[in-house]
Write a protein that holds these residues in place. Structure first.
Motif, PDB file in Angstrom:
ATOM      1  N   VAL A  78      26.579  -5.967 -58.803  1.00 27.56           N
ATOM      2  CA  VAL A  78      26.590  -6.125 -57.349  1.00 27.56           C
ATOM      3  C   VAL A  78      27.522  -5.066 -56.784  1.00 27.56           C
ATOM      4  O   VAL A  78      28.740  -5.134 -56.979  1.00 27.56           O
ATOM      5  N   VAL A  79      26.945  -4.073 -56.130  1.00 29.50           N
ATOM      6  CA  VAL A  79      27.716  -2.979 -55.551  1.00 29.50           C
ATOM      7  C   VAL A  79      27.934  -3.273 -54.076  1.00 29.50           C
ATOM      8  O   VAL A  79      26.983  -3.273 -53.288  1.00 29.50           O
ATOM      9  N   MET A  80      29.166  -3.540 -53.710  1.00 32.16           N
ATOM     10  CA  MET A  80      29.486  -3.759 -52.297  1.00 32.16           C
ATOM     11  C   MET A  80      29.773  -2.406 -51.654  1.00 32.16           C
ATOM     12  O   MET A  80      30.848  -1.835 -51.833  1.00 32.16           O
ATOM     13  N   ASN A  81      28.795  -1.918 -50.919  1.00 31.66           N
ATOM     14  CA  ASN A  81      28.940  -0.639 -50.230  1.00 31.66           C
ATOM     15  C   ASN A  81      29.587  -0.863 -48.858  1.00 31.66           C
ATOM     16  O   ASN A  81      29.645  -1.983 -48.366  1.00 31.66           O
ATOM     17  N   LYS A  82      30.090   0.200 -48.267  1.00 26.56           N
ATOM     18  CA  LYS A  82      30.720   0.175 -46.941  1.00 26.56           C
ATOM     19  C   LYS A  82      32.011  -0.637 -46.946  1.00 26.56           C
ATOM     20  O   LYS A  82      32.352  -1.291 -45.944  1.00 26.56           O
ATOM     21  N   ILE A  83      32.743  -0.579 -48.066  1.00 27.38           N
ATOM     22  CA  ILE A  83      34.017  -1.310 -48.096  1.00 27.38           C
ATOM     23  C   ILE A  83      35.004  -0.739 -47.085  1.00 27.38           C
ATOM     24  O   ILE A  83      35.963  -1.402 -46.705  1.00 27.38           O
ATOM     25  N   GLN A 100      32.403 -14.739 -60.850  1.00 27.37           N
ATOM     26  CA  GLN A 100      32.134 -16.131 -61.191  1.00 27.37           C
ATOM     27  C   GLN A 100      30.647 -16.464 -61.113  1.00 27.37           C
ATOM     28  O   GLN A 100      30.210 -17.486 -61.651  1.00 27.37           O
ATOM     29  N   GLN A 101      29.873 -15.596 -60.448  1.00 25.23           N
ATOM     30  CA  GLN A 101      28.423 -15.768 -60.400  1.00 25.23           C
ATOM     31  C   GLN A 101      27.736 -15.004 -61.532  1.00 25.23           C
ATOM     32  O   GLN A 101      26.521 -14.799 -61.509  1.00 25.23           O
ATOM     33  N   ASN A 102      28.537 -14.593 -62.529  1.00 31.00           N
ATOM     34  CA  ASN A 102      28.030 -13.857 -63.695  1.00 31.00           C
ATOM     35  C   ASN A 102      27.417 -12.507 -63.314  1.00 31.00           C
ATOM     36  O   ASN A 102      26.479 -12.036 -63.962  1.00 31.00           O
ATOM     37  N   CYS A 103      27.940 -11.904 -62.277  1.00 31.06           N
ATOM     38  CA  CYS A 103      27.539 -10.558 -61.879  1.00 31.06           C
ATOM     39  C   CYS A 103      28.705  -9.597 -62.162  1.00 31.06           C
ATOM     40  O   CYS A 103      29.846 -10.028 -62.353  1.00 31.06           O
ATOM     41  N   ILE A 104      28.390  -8.325 -62.177  1.00 25.81           N
ATOM     42  CA  ILE A 104      29.414  -7.300 -62.378  1.00 25.81           C
ATOM     43  C   ILE A 104      29.668  -6.640 -61.029  1.00 25.81           C
ATOM     44  O   ILE A 104      28.823  -5.872 -60.540  1.00 25.81           O
TER      45      ILE A 104
END
Length: 382
Positions: A78-83, A100-104
């Protein structure tokens, strides 16, 4: 009536306008998006890794619902863009949530080269780990970028491709994805190489939204952040929605130094030593995020005008009627701050001010806001 009802009233208007546009076949979901959904669904089981790009301002609301149909995806970044546009104090919390949602999780600013370089290194490390864990014999790894419209997938694909090509010392014409501020510009799935040994290819996909969006708050957040195009609703309603968020935050209190009121300005100078820790953090953020444009005179006038208007307001913004009065006062006061010529008429005044205000919000010049609230199920480490 509570302030939450004020926001609800505005969001209902936004949803009604969007639904009306959709009923006239002018909505966000068209034949191209339907076809893209099918094409992505067909390819998802065949790729080695999925990188879902989300808007860091709306980490939950920018979820691509299509991925819910593929719960067996073994690896998902999960890439959070626009930080650079989000509330920095909340980014770490969202990173923990996705873990915790088993994502990276990974946070990135697609307009910052160092930030994108960090993402490239991160992806390449994930690929090496994937190959080692699965004893991957293939010389080619494919990573699919997915996301809703206007989260920056194509901009990231271009930057990662260019950096990966340079680091691999590869020659040849640089293939580029179409990048536009308008949602829905990417029409086809394109492939971009970002690494060698093994060869790593990104699949840039069109932005996908659900056919129907029933939640009013979700719909409003998508319109405010640009995932759904602006033309579907009146700009004034969208500006009022943003002003509701701004008026309920503490952001405006930081703008006392831009006040034109001598008494309030003197009070600010006398107490400017307070909150020194947060001030140092803000200065670091300004150096990192050059989009802040703190020296822009018009932006500072807008900040001062909003500060003065809220500070002078003697109503109770917990009441719907008073909140509406405050927003109307702000829109009128901002005409001078934005240097809007006189004699344009009320409708044009409101439209011009609203467009300019939304532009300042979307570029981060009126503060950094995370519109989604962290779920209560987030477990904090002991």
């Amino acid at each position: 009536m509570a302030t939450a009802s004020t926001a609800s009233r505005i969001t209902r208007k936004i949803v009604i306008a969007v639904k009306k546009a959709a009923s006239r076949n002018k909505g966000w979901y068209d034949l191209h998006m339907a076809a893209a959904s099918g094409a992505i669904a067909q390819r998802l089981p065949l790729v080695d890794l999925v990188a879902e790009i989300r808007d860091a301002r709306i980490p939950l609301s920018s979820e691509n619902e299509l991925l819910r149909d593929f719960p067996a995806l073994s690896k998902r970044i999960v890439v959070m863009n626009k930080i650079d546009l989000a509330d920095q104090t909340q980014v770490k919390g969202w990173m923990r949530y996705f873990e915790q949602q088993n994502c990276i999780p990974y946070g990135v600013n697609s307009h910052n080269k160092d930030s994108v370089k960090g993402l490239l290194n991160f992806i390449q490390a994930q690929v090496r780990g994937l190959c080692k864990a699965n004893h991957h014999a293939s010389e080619t790894i494919t990573i699919m970028l997915v996301g809703i419209p206007n989260v920056g997938k194509s901009a990231l694909a271009n930057s990662l491709h260019q950096m990966g090509r340079i680091s691999a010392a590869e020659k040849g014409r640089l293939k580029r994805a179409t990048v536009s501020p308008q949602p829905g510009e990417t029409k086809d799935i394109s492939s971009f190489k970002i690494g060698s040994h093994p060869n790593i290819y990104l699949l840039d996909t069109p932005g996908i939204l659900p056919r129907m969006i029933h939640d009013a708050e979700l719909c409003s957040k998508l319109v405010l952040t640009g995932a759904i195009r602006d033309g579907l609703i009146e700009q004034k309603e969208l500006a009022r929605y943003f002003l509701t968020i701004l008026n309920l935050s503490d952001q405006y209190k930081k703008w006392a130094k831009f006040s034109t009121n001598e008494d309030r300005l003197l009070s600010f100078i006398e107490h400017k030593v307070e909150d020194s820790i947060s001030s140092k953090l803000e200065m670091r953020q300004k150096k990192q995020h050059m989009m802040d444009h703190t020296q822009d005179l018009i932006v500072n006038d807008v900040r001062g005008t909003i500060f003065d208007t809220i500070s002078c307001f003697d109503g109770n913004i917990e009441l719907e009627e008073d909140m509406i009065k405050l927003m109307e006062a702000e829109l009128v006061a901002l005409r001078e701050a934005f240097r809007v010529p006189q004699g344009l008429g009320e409708y044009v005044y409101n439209r011009v001010v609203s467009v300019k205000l939304l532009d300042l919000y979307r570029t981060g010049r009126l503060g950094h806001y995370t519109l989604d609230t962290l779920p209560l199920t987030l477990h904090h480490p002991l």
